[in-house]
Write a protein that holds these residues in place. Structure first.
Motif, mmCIF file in Angstrom:
data_model
loop_
_atom_site.group_PDB
_atom_site.id
_atom_site.type_symbol
_atom_site.label_atom_id
_atom_site.label_comp_id
_atom_site.label_asym_id
_atom_site.label_seq_id
_atom_site.Cartn_x
_atom_site.Cartn_y
_atom_site.Cartn_z
ATOM 1 N N HIS A 56 35.676 34.256 5.647
ATOM 2 C CA HIS A 56 36.830 33.662 6.318
ATOM 3 C C HIS A 56 36.530 32.210 6.663
ATOM 4 N N ARG A 58 37.409 28.440 8.110
ATOM 5 C CA ARG A 58 38.240 28.022 9.237
ATOM 6 C C ARG A 58 39.607 27.593 8.725
ATOM 7 N N ARG A 64 47.896 28.673 9.640
ATOM 8 C CA ARG A 64 47.767 29.898 10.434
ATOM 9 C C ARG A 64 49.136 30.344 10.934
ATOM 10 N N PHE A 162 45.006 32.155 19.035
ATOM 11 C CA PHE A 162 43.931 32.125 18.038
ATOM 12 C C PHE A 162 42.959 31.035 18.466
ATOM 13 N N SER A 164 39.490 28.719 18.152
ATOM 14 C CA SER A 164 38.471 28.198 17.249
ATOM 15 C C SER A 164 38.044 26.886 17.877
ATOM 16 N N VAL A 200 42.915 36.338 19.474
ATOM 17 C CA VAL A 200 42.251 36.512 18.182
ATOM 18 C C VAL A 200 41.125 35.489 18.131
ATOM 19 N N CYS A 202 38.487 33.482 16.531
ATOM 20 C CA CYS A 202 38.104 33.017 15.205
ATOM 21 C C CYS A 202 36.841 32.176 15.328
ATOM 22 N N ASP A 203 36.282 31.850 14.192
ATOM 23 C CA ASP A 203 35.026 31.104 14.189
ATOM 24 C C ASP A 203 35.252 29.648 14.496
ATOM 25 N N THR A 205 34.064 30.506 18.663
ATOM 26 C CA THR A 205 34.664 30.492 19.999
ATOM 27 C C THR A 205 33.524 30.490 21.007
ATOM 28 N N GLU A 223 37.908 37.769 14.061
ATOM 29 C CA GLU A 223 37.900 37.670 12.607
ATOM 30 C C GLU A 223 36.490 37.993 12.108
ATOM 31 N N ALA A 226 33.004 35.821 12.673
ATOM 32 C CA ALA A 226 33.192 34.771 13.670
ATOM 33 C C ALA A 226 32.023 34.729 14.651
ATOM 34 N N ARG A 266 41.764 38.778 7.850
ATOM 35 C CA ARG A 266 42.897 37.855 7.984
ATOM 36 C C ARG A 266 44.162 38.381 7.304
#
Lengths: 319, 315
Positions: A56, A58, A64, A162, A164, A200, A202-203, A205, A223, A226, A266
């Motif tokens: 996944h 970014r 998104r 979400f 990131s 959610v 995501c990579d 956090t 995700e 992440a 995803r």
């Protein structure tokens, strides 16, 4: 999937493709996981997933929003804040950094929000874009979260964030630290109104984002792959003076640690969000699984799915 | 003699000279009263000069001075019948955060704070004032308790930050901090936080999202340590002095930014030189602010607390 697939082939491909990584007029980038060359134009339609290893990558905020909402969603206007409260400069002025990021990204700051329906369920989504100064949270991101929460209140619907982000935006000093309580107040407004709030993760956090609103969701989804945690890897290694175990701070490990509820790939996220929002709405729904006459063409495939997302309609096709 | 700061080495030399003279006086050799008097005035003048003009980085050094009063000292001198409370009820007791109930000017209250520890054993016991998740969960528990019994909350903030360790991460450091801040913004009773030394980022705000924020004159409060900021933005931690300046972490800067409600002046030469005077000043300020807040109904209190953060830096 076996050792050959997962390890040897990617490494070989990495060797072969290394020389090309900076060439081809920036139309290609290599997968950070397996080094497979990915054609930039294909990334949006592939949801920024590596077609080789499923990594996944970014995801930009506009892509998104596009990918999770049903068609016809509306972007929330970006909120005005006092810029550069500290007149900060390091090697470069903060105002110039902002200007550069804005020119490159064609947006005002790291969080973009929208309102619409996700798999048929009304929702507001706020999305961090890591490309904008590492997704760092300053007053603009904090304001965007407050605005998104207010929108969810006025629409009486759920909020999805979400994340990131590397954490608080240093260039705003104490003002960025104040976004921790500020963003938590935003989640508190939903709490008091009894509205769903899903995060959610995501990579990546980390830092002030993980230590505030991101860890206070009704439901935490991550995700695959992440990195989620408070302190950065390097800081921890310097403190404990040992190298960290493999998989440390990764979604797959954090599910065992009790930090997150589920890891959702995803391509399944929109359908899953829709289902969770519906469950939290508490309304009954006629499930096709119970419908023996099964006269829908697309109903059958739900039975074979093992991910538990027995949604009545098939997952929306996202592109 | 305790920790010496570079920028006051000339003053320390004078102080040493005074001690020598006192010693010889006690041995009855010569009359040194006049000399001691002269030197003492000189020390006082020079301390005033130096401490009026501390640079942001020098303030960082003062705020970390090992002889500054700690949370436990404030509790011991300000709170009567103190009943320490312990544990997060889930995993462990974390002595990096101390707290409990007691009387402040005769009124019951809840008090919490970071404790760095005084000597080597103490520092290890209190983990240098760097809480693990169980510390923040204890803080949350105590703040919730205060809410249940409508006790005002006083917090003494003094930490380099949340402990960055494997174990802390594994037990959910981020979530523990977030929940502690949540408890702060929820509590239906007056809440005054005092940054007494080092206000280190998330670990500090976990117990500082209050109705009123007070800071000691030479305390600092920052989203990241100057060293950390320098190593990230300048790629070189030796730029810590520039970073300290840029981040605007001093009580004076934060007061201008509207973050603090009051800067409590320290005795000449810093809080570490005169504990009793520091306790008096902090005590007076706390009393004043708690009195103000005590007149506000709980619902309005929370609304005002929320607005304090919601309005911050909006255009």
């Amino acid at each position: 999937m076996n050792w050959l697939e997962n390890f040897v082939r990617p490494k070989l491909q990495a060797l072969v493709s290394r020389d090309h990584s900076d060439s081809a007029e920036n139309k290609w980038r290599s997968c950070p996981n397996c080094a497979q060359m990915l054609f930039l134009n294909d990334l949006p339609k592939n949801l920024y997933l590596c077609q080789q290893c499923g990594h996944h990558l970014r995801m930009p905020a506009p892509a998104r929003l596009e990918s999770i909402f049903d068609s016809g969603f509306t972007n929330l206007p970006e909120v005005a804040v006092v810029e550069d409260p500290l007149k900060f400069r390091d090697k470069k002025r903060y105002l110039d950094r902002l200007k550069d990021s804005r020119a490159k990204m064609k947006c005002q700051d790291a969080v973009q929000s929208a309102f619409g329906t996700i798999a048929g369920e009304k929702a507001v989504a706020a999305v961090f874009d890591f490309r904008f100064m590492g997704g760092s949270m300053g007053s603009a991101a904090g304001s965007a979260l407050v605005q998104a929460a207010n929108k969810a209140l006025s629409e009486q619907c759920g909020l999805i964030v979400f994340t990131s982000s590397g954490g608080a935006r240093m260039q705003e000093g104490i003002i960025s630290l104040m976004q921790l309580p500020r963003s938590i107040i935003a989640t508190e407004m939903l709490q008091q109104a009894g509205l769903p709030y899903i995060v959610v993760l995501c990579d990546p956090t980390t830092g002030g984002v993980s230590a505030s609103f991101a860890m206070l969701g009704d439901i935490h989804i991550a995700e695959p792959g992440a990195t989620i945690g408070f302190a950065g890897r390097r800081v921890i290694e310097q403190t404990v003076r040992e190298t960290l175990p493999e998989g440390f701070q990764q979604a797959e490990d954090l599910i065992d640690k009790g930090v997150i509820d589920m890891i959702v790939p995803r391509e399944d996220i929109a359908a899953r969000l829709g289902l969770l929002l519906h469950l939290m709405g508490g309304k009954a729904r006629l499930l096709t699984e119970n419908d023996d006459s099964s006269d829908h063409d697309d109903a059958a495939h739900n039975h074979s799915e093992d991910d538990g997302s027995g949604v009545e309609k098939s997952a929306p096709v996202v592109s | 003699m305790s920790q010496q700061l570079d920028f006051e080495s000339h003053i320390n030399a004078l102080e040493a000279r005074i001690r020598e003279l006192r010693l010889s006086a006690s041995e009855g050799e010569i009359d040194v009263a006049d000399e001691i008097e002269k030197l003492s005035i000189k020390v006082e003048t020079q301390l005033k000069q130096v401490y009026q003009k501390l640079t942001p980085w020098q303030k960082v050094e003062v705020s970390r001075h090992e002889s500054r009063p700690h949370a436990q000292d404030y509790i011991d001198h300000l709170i009567q019948e103190y009943q320490p409370l312990a544990g997060d009820r889930a995993f462990a007791e974390d002595a990096a955060i101390v707290g409990g109930m007691g009387y402040f000017f005769g009124k019951p209250c809840m008090v919490i704070g970071h404790e760095k520890g005084r000597d080597t054993r103490g520092r290890i016991k209190h983990n240098f004032g760097m809480p693990r998740p169980e510390g923040f969960r204890k803080a949350r528990r105590l703040i919730d308790l205060a809410g249940k019994f409508h006790l005002p909350v006083i917090s003494f903030v003094d930490t380099a930050g949340a402990y960055p360790g494997l174990d802390a991460e594994a037990r959910g450091q981020a979530e523990a901090i977030a929940r502690s801040i949540q408890a702060c913004i929820r509590v239906p009773s007056p809440f005054v936080a005092v940054i007494t030394g080092e206000g280190g980022s998330g670990g500090a705000i976990a117990i500082a999202a209050a109705d009123r924020l007070l800071m000691l004159e030479h305390a600092v409060y920052s989203v990241i340590s100057p060293e950390g900021c320098a190593s990230i933005l300048w790629r070189d931690s030796s730029h810590r002095e520039t970073a300290a300046k840029s981040l605007q972490i001093t009580a004076q800067s934060l007061n201008e930014l509207g973050i603090t409600d009051e800067v409590i002046s320290e005795p000449t030469g810093g809080a570490h030189r005169d504990h009793p005077a520091t306790f008096r000043r902090v005590s007076n300020a706390l009393k004043r602010h708690l009195n103000d807040l005590g007149a506000i109904p709980a619902e309005q209190l929370i609304e005002q607390r929320w607005q304090r953060y919601l309005k911050l830096n909006t255009a």
